[in-house]
Motif scaffolding. Sequence first.
Motif, PDB file in Angstrom:
ATOM      1  N   GLU A  34       0.820  -1.206   0.000  1.00  0.00           N
ATOM      2  CA  GLU A  34       0.000   0.000   0.000  1.00  0.00           C
ATOM      3  C   GLU A  34       0.855   1.258   0.000  1.00  0.00           C
ATOM      4  N   GLU A  35       2.051   1.172   0.631  1.00  0.00           N
ATOM      5  CA  GLU A  35       2.903   2.350   0.741  1.00  0.00           C
ATOM      6  C   GLU A  35       3.573   2.694  -0.578  1.00  0.00           C
ATOM      7  N   VAL A  36       3.812   1.705  -1.435  1.00  0.00           N
ATOM      8  CA  VAL A  36       4.504   1.968  -2.691  1.00  0.00           C
ATOM      9  C   VAL A  36       3.522   2.236  -3.831  1.00  0.00           C
ATOM     10  N   LYS A  37       2.234   2.068  -3.586  1.00  0.00           N
ATOM     11  CA  LYS A  37       1.252   2.271  -4.633  1.00  0.00           C
ATOM     12  C   LYS A  37       1.214   3.734  -5.060  1.00  0.00           C
ATOM     13  N   LYS A  38       1.397   3.983  -6.343  1.00  0.00           N
ATOM     14  CA  LYS A  38       1.402   5.337  -6.872  1.00  0.00           C
ATOM     15  C   LYS A  38       0.053   5.654  -7.501  1.00  0.00           C
ATOM     16  N   PRO A  39      -0.324   6.934  -7.514  1.00  0.00           N
ATOM     17  CA  PRO A  39      -1.573   7.295  -8.189  1.00  0.00           C
ATOM     18  C   PRO A  39      -1.466   7.063  -9.685  1.00  0.00           C
ATOM     19  N   VAL A  40      -2.600   6.844 -10.315  1.00  0.00           N
ATOM     20  CA  VAL A  40      -2.655   6.758 -11.771  1.00  0.00           C
ATOM     21  C   VAL A  40      -2.765   8.177 -12.306  1.00  0.00           C
ATOM     22  N   ARG A  41      -1.851   8.544 -13.178  1.00  0.00           N
ATOM     23  CA  ARG A  41      -1.831   9.913 -13.709  1.00  0.00           C
ATOM     24  C   ARG A  41      -2.482   9.948 -15.092  1.00  0.00           C
ATOM     25  N   ILE A  42      -3.462  10.832 -15.217  1.00  0.00           N
ATOM     26  CA  ILE A  42      -4.216  10.989 -16.461  1.00  0.00           C
ATOM     27  C   ILE A  42      -3.806  12.288 -17.135  1.00  0.00           C
ATOM     28  N   ALA A  43      -3.520  12.233 -18.434  1.00  0.00           N
ATOM     29  CA  ALA A  43      -3.343  13.429 -19.255  1.00  0.00           C
ATOM     30  C   ALA A  43      -4.617  13.602 -20.083  1.00  0.00           C
ATOM     31  N   ALA A  44      -5.143  14.825 -20.144  1.00  0.00           N
ATOM     32  CA  ALA A  44      -6.414  15.048 -20.839  1.00  0.00           C
ATOM     33  C   ALA A  44      -6.343  16.291 -21.710  1.00  0.00           C
ATOM     34  N   ILE A 137      -9.115   0.755 -16.846  1.00  0.00           N
ATOM     35  CA  ILE A 137      -7.675   0.730 -17.106  1.00  0.00           C
ATOM     36  C   ILE A 137      -6.961   1.085 -15.816  1.00  0.00           C
ATOM     37  N   LYS A 138      -6.053   0.239 -15.391  1.00  0.00           N
ATOM     38  CA  LYS A 138      -5.280   0.471 -14.169  1.00  0.00           C
ATOM     39  C   LYS A 138      -6.202   0.776 -12.976  1.00  0.00           C
ATOM     40  N   VAL A 193     -13.863   0.483  -8.541  1.00  0.00           N
ATOM     41  CA  VAL A 193     -13.060   1.422  -9.321  1.00  0.00           C
ATOM     42  C   VAL A 193     -13.507   2.860  -9.088  1.00  0.00           C
ATOM     43  N   LYS A 194     -12.587   3.786  -9.265  1.00  0.00           N
ATOM     44  CA  LYS A 194     -12.909   5.214  -9.265  1.00  0.00           C
ATOM     45  C   LYS A 194     -13.343   5.594 -10.678  1.00  0.00           C
ATOM     46  N   LYS A 195     -14.400   6.397 -10.778  1.00  0.00           N
ATOM     47  CA  LYS A 195     -15.032   6.650 -12.069  1.00  0.00           C
ATOM     48  C   LYS A 195     -14.686   8.032 -12.623  1.00  0.00           C
ATOM     49  N   ILE A 196     -14.322   8.050 -13.907  1.00  0.00           N
ATOM     50  CA  ILE A 196     -14.027   9.269 -14.641  1.00  0.00           C
ATOM     51  C   ILE A 196     -14.964   9.347 -15.840  1.00  0.00           C
ATOM     52  N   ALA A 197     -15.577  10.506 -16.063  1.00  0.00           N
ATOM     53  CA  ALA A 197     -16.447  10.714 -17.225  1.00  0.00           C
ATOM     54  C   ALA A 197     -15.700  11.518 -18.284  1.00  0.00           C
TER      55      ALA A 197
END
Length: 278
Positions: A34-44, A137-138, A193-197
């Motif tokens: 859990e400590e090494v888990k990095k956020p997923v970075r989105i480019a938009a 995805i991820k 999952v966390k949701k993105i529209a």
Amino acid sequence: MEQQPQSYVTPQPVQPLQPIAPPSPAGESAIGPEEVKKPVRIAAVGDIHVRETDKGKWVDFFKAASDQADILLLCGDLTDHGYAKEAEVLAEEMRACTIPVVCVLGNHDHDKDEHEEIRSCLMRDNVHFLDGDAVVIKNVGFAGVKGFGGGFDKYMLSMFGEVSNKAFVQEAVDEALKLEAGLSRLDTENPEVKKIAVLHYSPIRATVEGEPEAIHPFLGCSRLAEPLDRQNVLACFHGHAHIGTLEGETAKGIKVFNVAKPILQKAGFAMPFFLFDV
């Protein structure tokens, strides 16, 4: 001076202090998963408006997005005039992209009625087109539609009057229903999952402010915001309003970002994409 691409990091709750773990044996890591888990970075970004003369113009963009993010969102108006030949140029440029891409089409992509050909030109293993669909995805869930106009809040066009007027309103209703279906599918199949529209048209008035008020009804519709609030979406990205506003939120506080390329360029982004950590 140009600013570097900015990122929006969602605030995290303060965690209580944890006791210090004893040293690990030699050769073992004391850091848990859990400590090494990095956020997923989105480019938009939206509204890249690729033309037939753009060969070689977008390679650096796709390389930079691949270097700085884990997933790239393209929020409609991928082509300038809606020609499949423009999509062929974009497809070649996208060979430089090494991360998954999530797309929706825009009004420009529909202009010459070649949107199916545009979609076919760009489809490949790491490119996902959404039109009421959803993809994970991820461990991040994406649902998207093009969207449509109709106006905002108390000035939203109602289902009244001529058949042509009702058809205009029905298009926005249909797009909102498709978005709701995609978001609901994520809940059913991947409830964690966390949701993105992902949209092209705006779901709120705040991110089209700056555009002439007379054209607001053609830039988006509040009907698109209703699924975002009901489905507990983390954030929404759209384009279309080239001189609108970068950031706003729905009535229930869902973050909405207008990532139309002209807005990002005006804001001083060195590369025209917005970065968001999930």
